[in-house]
Design an enzyme around this catalytic site. Sequence first.
Site, PDB file in Angstrom:
ATOM      1  N   HIS A  65     -13.531  38.887  38.268  1.00 38.35           N
ATOM      2  CA  HIS A  65     -12.230  38.257  38.923  1.00 38.35           C
ATOM      3  C   HIS A  65     -10.809  37.861  37.842  1.00 38.35           C
ATOM      4  CE1 HIS A  65     -15.078  37.558  41.877  1.00 38.35           C
ATOM      5  NE2 HIS A  65     -14.097  36.168  42.415  1.00 38.35           N
ATOM      6  N   ARG A 113     -21.629  28.591  35.368  1.00 37.31           N
ATOM      7  CA  ARG A 113     -20.655  28.707  36.636  1.00 37.31           C
ATOM      8  C   ARG A 113     -19.546  30.193  35.970  1.00 37.31           C
ATOM      9  NH1 ARG A 113     -18.658  25.156  41.576  1.00 37.31           N
ATOM     10  NH2 ARG A 113     -18.198  27.233  42.742  1.00 37.31           N
ATOM     11  N   ASN A 145     -17.631  34.552  37.629  1.00 35.86           N
ATOM     12  CA  ASN A 145     -16.405  34.783  37.972  1.00 35.86           C
ATOM     13  C   ASN A 145     -16.231  35.811  37.358  1.00 35.86           C
ATOM     14  OD1 ASN A 145     -14.635  33.037  38.801  1.00 35.86           O
ATOM     15  ND2 ASN A 145     -14.521  32.462  36.078  1.00 35.86           N
ATOM     16  N   HIS A 161      -9.250  40.283  48.472  1.00 35.97           N
ATOM     17  CA  HIS A 161      -9.654  39.753  47.882  1.00 35.97           C
ATOM     18  C   HIS A 161     -11.073  40.566  47.422  1.00 35.97           C
ATOM     19  CE1 HIS A 161     -11.229  37.145  44.293  1.00 35.97           C
ATOM     20  NE2 HIS A 161     -12.449  36.864  45.490  1.00 35.97           N
ATOM     21  N   GLU A 216     -18.402  23.750  36.507  1.00 36.28           N
ATOM     22  CA  GLU A 216     -17.951  25.317  35.857  1.00 36.28           C
ATOM     23  C   GLU A 216     -17.542  24.324  34.049  1.00 36.28           C
ATOM     24  OE1 GLU A 216     -15.466  27.481  37.622  1.00 36.28           O
ATOM     25  OE2 GLU A 216     -14.789  28.816  36.493  1.00 36.28           O
ATOM     26  N   LYS A 219     -26.262  32.154  43.596  1.00 34.74           N
ATOM     27  CA  LYS A 219     -24.746  31.696  43.411  1.00 34.74           C
ATOM     28  C   LYS A 219     -25.740  29.774  43.552  1.00 34.74           C
ATOM     29  CE  LYS A 219     -20.088  30.062  44.220  1.00 34.74           C
ATOM     30  NZ  LYS A 219     -18.892  30.455  44.408  1.00 34.74           N
ATOM     31  N   LYS A 261     -16.502  24.493  45.142  1.00 36.07           N
ATOM     32  CA  LYS A 261     -14.743  24.204  44.663  1.00 36.07           C
ATOM     33  C   LYS A 261     -14.301  24.197  46.271  1.00 36.07           C
ATOM     34  CE  LYS A 261     -15.177  27.512  42.023  1.00 36.07           C
ATOM     35  NZ  LYS A 261     -14.447  28.005  40.026  1.00 36.07           N
ATOM     36  N   ARG A 299      -9.311   8.514  52.397  1.00 38.87           N
ATOM     37  CA  ARG A 299     -10.478   9.383  50.867  1.00 38.87           C
ATOM     38  C   ARG A 299     -12.322   9.363  51.070  1.00 38.87           C
ATOM     39  NH1 ARG A 299      -8.015   3.881  50.548  1.00 38.87           N
ATOM     40  NH2 ARG A 299      -5.734   3.805  48.559  1.00 38.87           N
ATOM     41  N   HIS A 309      -7.758  39.236  39.678  1.00 35.24           N
ATOM     42  CA  HIS A 309      -7.240  38.176  40.691  1.00 35.24           C
ATOM     43  C   HIS A 309      -5.604  38.762  39.973  1.00 35.24           C
ATOM     44  CE1 HIS A 309      -9.624  34.486  40.767  1.00 35.24           C
ATOM     45  NE2 HIS A 309      -9.076  34.608  41.669  1.00 35.24           N
ATOM     46  N   GLU A 367     -18.445  40.926  46.641  1.00 35.15           N
ATOM     47  CA  GLU A 367     -19.130  39.231  46.184  1.00 35.15           C
ATOM     48  C   GLU A 367     -20.814  39.699  46.458  1.00 35.15           C
ATOM     49  OE1 GLU A 367     -17.958  37.214  44.349  1.00 35.15           O
ATOM     50  OE2 GLU A 367     -15.429  37.376  45.615  1.00 35.15           O
TER      51      GLU A 367
HETATM   52  N1  GLY Z   1     -15.873  27.102  47.442  1.00 34.20           N
HETATM   53  C1  GLY Z   1     -16.167  27.842  46.423  1.00 34.20           C
HETATM   54  C2  GLY Z   1     -16.999  27.865  45.394  1.00 34.20           C
HETATM   55  O1  GLY Z   1     -16.635  26.841  45.275  1.00 34.20           O
HETATM   56  O2  GLY Z   1     -16.678  28.725  44.236  1.00 34.20           O
END
Ligand code: GLY
Length: 336
Positions: A229, A222, A226, A244, A218, A208, A124, A102, A233, A166
């Site tokens: 992207h 946020r 993208n 990428h 997001e 960022k 993320k 956990r 993608h 990026e």
């Molecule tokens: N791990 C990439 C992000 O949080 O954008």
Amino acid sequence: MNRVEGSSVYIGRVAELLPQLLTARRVIVITDSNVDRCHPSLISSYEHIVIGLGEQAKSFATLERVYTQLMDMYADRSTFILGIGGGVVTDITGFVATTYMRGVDFGFIPTTLLSQVDASVGGKNGVNVGGYKNMVGTFSQPQFVICDTTLLSTLPDREFRAGIAEIIKAAIIADSSLFAQLESTDFTQLRSNTSLLASVVEAALKVKIAIVSADEREKGLRRVLNLGHTIGHAIEKSSRVYNHGEAVAAGICCVADVAEKKAQLAAQDAERIRALCAHYDLNSQLPVPITQLLKAIRTDKKREGDSLHLIVPIAIGEVRDERLTFSEVEQLFAEN
Ligand code: GLY
């Protein structure tokens, strides 16, 4: 310590920063075989788990193997998990650390330019499911991220270039000075001058971090991250030609073309975007026909009903989030 304001991201040498940041009694490193080979002294001083290479390693099978190894090693809730590697390693590490027993503390040492400026920062993490990227994951912030540009000397040129894509993205979103700095330097200088590279990495991280701080989950803002992207993608899904960063660069050029045609972006700004990508040998051409990409976009599992958010550059340093239906998107790109 050079900490990027408002974050737990540090820029500097691992040898200096890690002893100050790592206080846990027991540390287990998660890494991949490339990193293990390129940075043996960094990895060998810790107990470690080596995962597979590439996007296919971002799977439930990898998670199960890592959980099992942690259990076999009697890792407990006081164990600190340190991810050392590129985006696949940091995504797996973040997910494992957030869910094992956990949740245990974790940190990252990103070893690719792409993971330093993007993948390791933002909270993320996740794994792919059935060929769809990052379908399962969590939002969870590491205790620290150490970006050491000297670790990038072993990175192949192509991987390095993917990271530049990026950085270009961050500049277009919110930092016109960074964009101009990228125009006035070049690939060779960035590769060879680690302090110049550190300043560029820091500028991209500031973009960022400011956005993530304002909208960690997001819900709105946020999404601007993208940029490039949606098409990027789709390129990755439809073709194995581009990695990428390369796919994102082609995606950025594609939306810049569309924005120029719609008079949302001045012609000279669209040209600067295409020229900057070309300056870093990032191809602006789509490797598959747009009709095929549109099909991939339509089947994107992350769509919102019959629409999606397209991030459109409207100046160097400014983007707009447009919610469009698939038909509108198809029309937009078909006319292009
Ligand atoms: N791990 C990439 C992000 O949080 O954008």
